[in-house]
Design an enzyme around this catalytic site. Structure first.
Site, mmCIF file in Angstrom:
data_model
loop_
_atom_site.group_PDB
_atom_site.id
_atom_site.type_symbol
_atom_site.label_atom_id
_atom_site.label_comp_id
_atom_site.label_asym_id
_atom_site.label_seq_id
_atom_site.Cartn_x
_atom_site.Cartn_y
_atom_site.Cartn_z
ATOM 1 N N ASP A 1 0.859 0.615 8.881
ATOM 2 C CA ASP A 1 0.686 0.413 10.488
ATOM 3 C C ASP A 1 1.640 0.330 10.759
ATOM 4 O O ASP A 1 0.878 -0.164 12.576
ATOM 5 C CB ASP A 1 0.368 -0.672 10.249
ATOM 6 C CG ASP A 1 -0.521 -0.847 8.420
ATOM 7 O OD1 ASP A 1 -1.394 -0.436 8.828
ATOM 8 O OD2 ASP A 1 -0.278 -1.889 8.189
ATOM 9 N N GLY B 1 0.587 -0.992 0.131
ATOM 10 C CA GLY B 1 0.561 0.045 0.158
ATOM 11 C C GLY B 1 0.478 1.081 -0.159
ATOM 12 O O GLY B 1 1.662 1.572 0.318
ATOM 13 N N ASP C 1 5.681 -5.112 5.474
ATOM 14 C CA ASP C 1 5.964 -6.786 5.416
ATOM 15 C C ASP C 1 6.119 -7.806 4.515
ATOM 16 O O ASP C 1 6.905 -8.658 3.710
ATOM 17 C CB ASP C 1 4.839 -7.136 6.806
ATOM 18 C CG ASP C 1 4.905 -8.982 6.859
ATOM 19 O OD1 ASP C 1 6.364 -9.686 6.788
ATOM 20 O OD2 ASP C 1 4.494 -9.647 6.848
ATOM 21 N N ARG D 1 4.696 -16.119 -5.396
ATOM 22 C CA ARG D 1 3.502 -17.341 -5.181
ATOM 23 C C ARG D 1 2.603 -16.517 -6.463
ATOM 24 O O ARG D 1 1.470 -16.315 -5.784
ATOM 25 C CB ARG D 1 3.272 -17.269 -3.874
ATOM 26 C CG ARG D 1 3.807 -17.657 -2.841
ATOM 27 C CD ARG D 1 3.469 -17.540 -1.362
ATOM 28 N NE ARG D 1 2.623 -17.932 -1.221
ATOM 29 C CZ ARG D 1 1.339 -18.005 -0.338
ATOM 30 N NH1 ARG D 1 1.816 -17.259 0.855
ATOM 31 N NH2 ARG D 1 0.350 -18.311 0.378
ATOM 32 N N ASP E 1 3.948 -1.623 11.816
ATOM 33 C CA ASP E 1 4.250 -3.121 12.570
ATOM 34 C C ASP E 1 4.906 -4.019 12.015
ATOM 35 O O ASP E 1 4.878 -5.367 12.070
ATOM 36 C CB ASP E 1 2.665 -4.035 12.064
ATOM 37 C CG ASP E 1 2.622 -3.590 10.629
ATOM 38 O OD1 ASP E 1 3.280 -3.691 9.751
ATOM 39 O OD2 ASP E 1 1.336 -4.678 9.941
ATOM 40 N N THR F 1 5.603 1.780 6.070
ATOM 41 C CA THR F 1 3.444 1.607 6.363
ATOM 42 C C THR F 1 3.134 2.247 7.351
ATOM 43 O O THR F 1 4.108 2.679 8.556
ATOM 44 C CB THR F 1 3.438 -0.166 6.768
ATOM 45 O OG1 THR F 1 2.097 -0.043 7.413
ATOM 46 C CG2 THR F 1 4.562 -0.657 7.964
ATOM 47 N N ARG G 1 -4.543 -2.788 9.557
ATOM 48 C CA ARG G 1 -4.184 -4.263 10.206
ATOM 49 C C ARG G 1 -4.312 -4.735 11.057
ATOM 50 O O ARG G 1 -5.234 -5.545 11.988
ATOM 51 C CB ARG G 1 -3.437 -4.579 9.151
ATOM 52 C CG ARG G 1 -2.700 -4.796 7.873
ATOM 53 C CD ARG G 1 -2.068 -5.383 6.302
ATOM 54 N NE ARG G 1 -2.409 -6.536 6.301
ATOM 55 C CZ ARG G 1 -3.929 -6.536 5.770
ATOM 56 N NH1 ARG G 1 -4.501 -5.741 4.942
ATOM 57 N NH2 ARG G 1 -3.826 -8.385 5.501
HETATM 58 O O1 F6P Z 1 -0.916 -1.683 5.051
HETATM 59 C C1 F6P Z 1 -0.892 -0.422 4.945
HETATM 60 C C2 F6P Z 1 -2.449 -0.662 4.992
HETATM 61 O O2 F6P Z 1 -3.358 0.462 4.225
HETATM 62 C C3 F6P Z 1 -3.785 -1.402 5.869
HETATM 63 O O3 F6P Z 1 -3.880 -0.371 7.793
HETATM 64 C C4 F6P Z 1 -4.542 -2.347 5.205
HETATM 65 O O4 F6P Z 1 -5.942 -2.993 6.596
HETATM 66 C C5 F6P Z 1 -4.818 -2.417 3.978
HETATM 67 O O5 F6P Z 1 -3.677 -1.255 4.170
HETATM 68 C C6 F6P Z 1 -5.374 -1.170 2.618
HETATM 69 O O6 F6P Z 1 -5.297 -2.795 1.728
HETATM 70 P P1 F6P Z 1 -5.918 -2.017 0.387
HETATM 71 O O7 F6P Z 1 -5.536 -0.683 -0.131
HETATM 72 O O8 F6P Z 1 -6.037 -3.089 -0.365
HETATM 73 O O9 F6P Z 1 -7.323 -1.426 0.501
#
Ligand code: F6P
Length: 370
Positions: A150, A15, A126, A89, A152, A148, A194
């Protein structure tokens, strides 16, 4: 003894997060100043192996001073990104319509060789850093940069993008106080993050939430309802509940919207769920808001700009010093350190239950539903 570097590549995966462009800028200028060539791979690794999607080398962009000079403050990424199609994968449809995962990483290794790329700076979370680690094990010189919203990722005190996301979430939650108070309502607000509760915890405390629900502390809806009903009868006519998208009840599951082969799980619905529960259990009216992708947008904060620029420059220094298979990590007050990607890949940094921040929230009387 490693060969001298002449040409490196940089990519952004997963993301988008505020600060990506600042990392790119610092890496590009630091590389050019060393006399290296630097190219950007478009959309993760797509630009180097989806040759039908990017014909005639259009998946690779030669990066110059002019392209990056003014991008420190820009959100998003000039290279594009993707969180689908992990090359190790890769989802492919068989003739009978089934989806199977195949390893296409050798095509990427061949792409690096074909384009005379000596090393890669991989900016990602990650998933991207786990891939970077696998490429390092295949012999590619790789340095990772922790991105990120997040926060995390293990081994780094902070990822870039997090401060901007928390700052914006805090501003949004501040604004919900007005409606909650004026209408005597419970306002539930769901934030991204997440499987970790960093955004919810930090923004919730900063924006004076009454209840914060995070994945690290499974909640009991009755505990939350009792807390709110008690608070409302004693001191307050409204409540703010901040919910991490990965929050779940005791014995319950994380709310997942979608899980398809080759894509990461999409979380969502945790806020709506607790909002429904609280409307059945509490006297006040309840409304839910989801901040979602708003947290990934916009210009990075000063903190994120500086952290990103420091990460980008440190990644180039790491390559110059001969490191590979490492991630640059924020290690205050000393500065930056290099940690093995093995220590980061496939791991999630959760909020520590004995952390000072969590203790502060409890001392402030914030309810976690436990
Ligand atoms: O990892 C960043 C994040 O924004 C998370 O907080 C969220 O769960 C995910 O990406 C959303 O991803 P997408 O843009 O594929 O909906």
């Amino acid at each position: 003894m490693r060969s001298e570097i002449k040409k490196i590549a940089i990519n952004t995966g997963g993301g988008d997060a505020p600060g990506l462009n600042a990392v790119i800028k610092a890496a590009v200028i630091s590389a050019l100043n060393r006399g290296w060539e630097i190219i950007g791979i478009r959309e993760g690794y797509n630009g180097i192996y989806h040759l039908d999607q990017f014909p005639n080398g259009t998946g690779l962009i030669k990066l110059t001073y002019d392209l990056v000079r003014t991008i420190t403050s820009d959100g998003g990424t000039i290279l594009g990104t993707t969180n689908r199609g992990n090359p190790f994968r890769f989802p492919m449809k068989t003739t009978d319509g089934k989806i199977v995962e195949v390893d296409r990483s050798d095509e990427i290794m061949a792409g690096f060789k074909r384009n005379d790329i000596d090393a890669l700076i991989a900016i990602g979370g990650d998933g991207s850093l786990t891939m970077a680690n696998l490429f390092a094990k295949k012999g590619l010189r790789v340095v990772g940069v922790p991105k990120t919203i997040d926060n995390d990722l293990e081994q780094t005190a902070m990822t870039f993008g997090f401060d901007t996301a928390v700052s914006f979430a805090t501003e949004c939650i501040d604004r919900l106080h007005t409606t909650a108070q004026s209408h005597s309502r419970i306002m539930v607000v769901e934030v991204m993050g997440r499987y970790a509760g960093w955004i919810a915890l930090n923004s919730g405390i900063s924006a004076s939430a009454d209840v914060i629900l995070i994945p690290e502390i499974p909640y009991d809806k009755n505990v939350i309802a009792d807390f709110i009903n008690n608070k409302v009868s004693k001191s307050k006519n409204y409540c703010i509940v901040v919910v991490a998208e990965g929050a779940r009840s005791k014995g319950g599951d994380i709310s997942i919207i979608e899980h398809e082969a080759g894509k990461s799980e999409r979380l969502g619905g945790a806020g709506e769920k607790i909002a429904r529960d609280l409307s059945n259990l509490c006297k006040l009216e309840v409304r839910a808001a989801i901040l979602g992708h708003l947290l990934r947008g916009g210009s990075p904060t000063t903190f994120d700009r500086l952290l990103s620029l420091r990460f980008g420059a440190a990644a180039v220094r790491a390559l110059e010093q001969g490191h590979s298979g490492v991630m640059v990590a924020y290690d205050p007050p000393a500065g930056m350190k290099y940690v093995q990607l093995d220590e980061v890949a496939n791991k999630t940094k959760m909020v520590k239950l004995n952390s000072d921040t969590l203790q502060t929230a409890r001392d402030l009387g914030i309810c976690f539903g436990d």
